[in-house]
Every structure is written in C-alpha cells, then in structure tokens.
Write an enzyme that holds these catalytic residues in place. Structure first.
Site, PDB file in Angstrom:
ATOM      1  N   ASP A  95     -16.874  -7.330  61.315  1.00 10.68           N
ATOM      2  CA  ASP A  95     -17.945  -8.249  60.939  1.00 10.68           C
ATOM      3  C   ASP A  95     -19.216  -7.480  60.588  1.00 10.68           C
ATOM      4  OD1 ASP A  95     -18.658  -7.477  63.497  1.00 10.68           O
ATOM      5  OD2 ASP A  95     -18.695  -9.499  64.340  1.00 10.68           O
ATOM      6  N   SER A  96     -19.162  -6.152  60.702  1.00 15.21           N
ATOM      7  CA  SER A  96     -20.245  -5.298  60.211  1.00 15.21           C
ATOM      8  C   SER A  96     -20.404  -5.422  58.700  1.00 15.21           C
ATOM      9  CB  SER A  96     -19.991  -3.835  60.578  1.00 15.21           C
ATOM     10  OG  SER A  96     -18.690  -3.433  60.187  1.00 15.21           O
ATOM     11  N   ASP A 146     -12.061  -8.553  62.741  1.00 17.97           N
ATOM     12  CA  ASP A 146     -12.990  -9.176  63.680  1.00 17.97           C
ATOM     13  C   ASP A 146     -12.961 -10.695  63.537  1.00 17.97           C
ATOM     14  OD1 ASP A 146     -14.300  -7.380  65.385  1.00 17.97           O
ATOM     15  OD2 ASP A 146     -15.629  -6.690  63.791  1.00 17.97           O
ATOM     16  N   GLU A 203     -18.383   0.195  73.132  1.00 14.72           N
ATOM     17  CA  GLU A 203     -19.505   0.515  72.255  1.00 14.72           C
ATOM     18  C   GLU A 203     -20.770   0.827  73.035  1.00 14.72           C
ATOM     19  OE1 GLU A 203     -22.003  -1.179  68.381  1.00 14.72           O
ATOM     20  OE2 GLU A 203     -20.198  -2.219  69.056  1.00 14.72           O
ATOM     21  N   GLU A 220     -15.085 -10.093  70.979  1.00 17.84           N
ATOM     22  CA  GLU A 220     -16.015  -9.478  71.919  1.00 17.84           C
ATOM     23  C   GLU A 220     -16.047 -10.226  73.245  1.00 17.84           C
ATOM     24  OE1 GLU A 220     -19.160  -8.035  68.411  1.00 17.84           O
ATOM     25  OE2 GLU A 220     -19.838  -9.298  70.062  1.00 17.84           O
ATOM     26  N   LYS A 268      -9.749  -8.821  66.579  1.00 18.20           N
ATOM     27  CA  LYS A 268     -10.625  -8.276  67.613  1.00 18.20           C
ATOM     28  C   LYS A 268     -11.681  -9.309  67.974  1.00 18.20           C
ATOM     29  CE  LYS A 268     -13.841  -5.017  66.802  1.00 18.20           C
ATOM     30  NZ  LYS A 268     -15.095  -5.639  67.343  1.00 18.20           N
TER      31      LYS A 268
END
Length: 271
Positions: A51-52, A90, A189, A122, A120
């Site tokens: 999602d970056s 993501d 991270e 979070e 992925k």
C-alpha cells in the site's frame, strides 16, 4: 547465498525452509509490470504489492487513501510479469478493520482477481481472528508488527516502536499470536535490532525486517527508495543502491537538448 535457480516458484514452504537453513529472504515492492519483471529476473524471493503505492506512485502523504480496486489493478500488472517470486498484496486501510468477515471477503477477492500468492495485514492480537479465518480458507497471510503505517494517526509519528519496554513486550506477544493464528511470515518494521532478534529466534515462521536490523530472517525495502528515486525520503534504514532520480533527470535534459538542436532524430533513427 541466492535461491535463484534452485526453486521454480517461491512458496510459503520455500520461505520456511530458507529460515530453517539460515538463508536470508529477499523482498522488494513492485506496483507495475516493468519493475516486477526486473525484480523477478534478478532473483528476488518476495514481491510485495504494498500500500506504499499510495506514497510513491500516487503522491499521498500516507498509505490510507489507496483502495481495494487500486491494489487489485496494480497487482494484476505485477502478476503478469512474475514467474518465480512470491507475490504478496497489502490489504489496504479499512478493507479488514471493519470486521473479520470483511477482511476475509477482501482477501478472497484479491486472490480470485489477481493470481497473487497471499495477502498482508497490519496488527497483532486485534486482527488474530481475521488472520485465522483467512488462513483457514487456504489463503496465506503475512503479518506486520512494529511501526504499522495504517495506524499513523493513532501513533502520531513514524518513530520507531519497541524501544519502550511495554511496547517491546507487546510486539513479542503479538508475534506469537500472529504465528498461532496461522500467518506464514511477519514483517517487523522500525524496531530495535535486539528486539527483532528475540522475535526472530522465538518464531518458527520467517521475520522480514525493514528498519529492524540484520537479525531478521529476511529484509524488505520499498524499491523506489533503494533505487534513489525518492528525493524527499531519507530514513536511516534505506540503503540507496542507485541514484536513479538524477540519472533520469539528466537523460531527460539531454533528450530535450537533442530535440531542440535537431540532433535527434538523426539519419539512422529516421525512416
């Protein structure tokens, strides 16, 4: 030591064996066909459609604005280019936070529409049930602990996590919960290297570090960062292997000059 030529396609089992053998896992991000093709040909183990892309592709300040449809669009381009690497996607902000069922549905949508290898998300304990439900359906899940960019407004900054004892203990606890919920790997991270070492040693699943020191089982960077394309982003954990931004700008300036003075195209470049 590279895994190039030894594995036809990287799978969750292949990553587990790399950890077991002490061979480092390599991962980078990609958002389009051309970059994904280059990364795969170079022998990268994991490609994350992160999602970056909200930051480096769309120009947003955070990862929050990117949508499911946009993630799927970019992943489709990436999967067309890749023959060997494992492709992880993501789950974007608000695609799994609303409910376990919502996360399950969106994970399934990504797998069905993109041919990706897994997703992925979070968080630790708060997303454990979502991880469990997704993995029970046969969809590989990569966890993400430490600095979690989708929670930036809650934390208030991009400072490192886990320096405070309470935070460190929570990360250790969450890593175990994520593993027990069925995740095949976890990104760590921006946490202290010694904390990442503790987590990596206690887990049977691989840890993939970004700003988490050398003791993780693998490393990931955002590709435009390590290629020197992002002039305004200089965190200490990014090693710039090229300075492509300047190279591209110089090439464009040369092109402009050649067009202006009529030296491009020349006779050999004309029909």
């Amino acid at each position: 030591m590279s895994t190039e030529g030894k594995v036809k396609r990287i799978t969750t089992k292949a990553l587990y064996l790399l950890k077991k053998k002490g061979i480092k896992i390599t991962a980078l991000t990609a958002y389009d066909y051309m970059h994904a093709r280059i990364l795969d040909a170079a022998g990268i183990d994991v490609i994350l459609v992160g999602d970056s892309l909200s930051n480096v592709f769309q120009g947003n300040e955070t990862t929050l604005p990117v949508t499911m449809d946009e993630m799927i669009y970019h992943t489709k381009a990436v999967t067309k280019a890749v023959e060997r690497a494992m492709i992880i996607v993501d789950l974007p902000f608000m695609s799994y936070q609303l409910s376990t069922d919502e996360g399950f549905r969106n994970a399934g949508r990504i797998m069905k529409e993109t041919s990706a290898s897994g997703v992925k998300l979070e968080g630790g304990e708060r997303v454990a049930e979502t991880i469990r439900k997704i993995t029970q359906a046969g969809i590989p899940v990569m966890g993400h602990l430490g600095l979690t960019p989708q929670s930036i407004h809650q934390f208030g900054s991009y400072r490192e996590r886990g320096r405070i004892e309470e935070e460190a203990e929570e990360i250790i606890k969450d890593s175990i919960i994520v593993q027990e919920a069925g995740a095949f790997a976890v990104v760590l991270e921006k946490i202290p290297a010694d904390l990442a070492k503790k987590v990596s040693e206690q887990l049977t699943i691989p840890t993939i570090g970004i700003g988490a020191g050398v003791y993780c089982d693998g490393q990931i960077l955002v590709t435009p960062d390590m290629l020197g394309l992002n002039e305004n982003f200089h965190p200490r954990f990014v090693r710039k292997y090229l300075n492509l931004r300047d190279d591209i700008e110089n090439a464009v300036k040369q092109y402009i000059s050649d067009v202006k003075d009529s030296s491009f195209p020349n006779q050999e470049e004309s029909y």
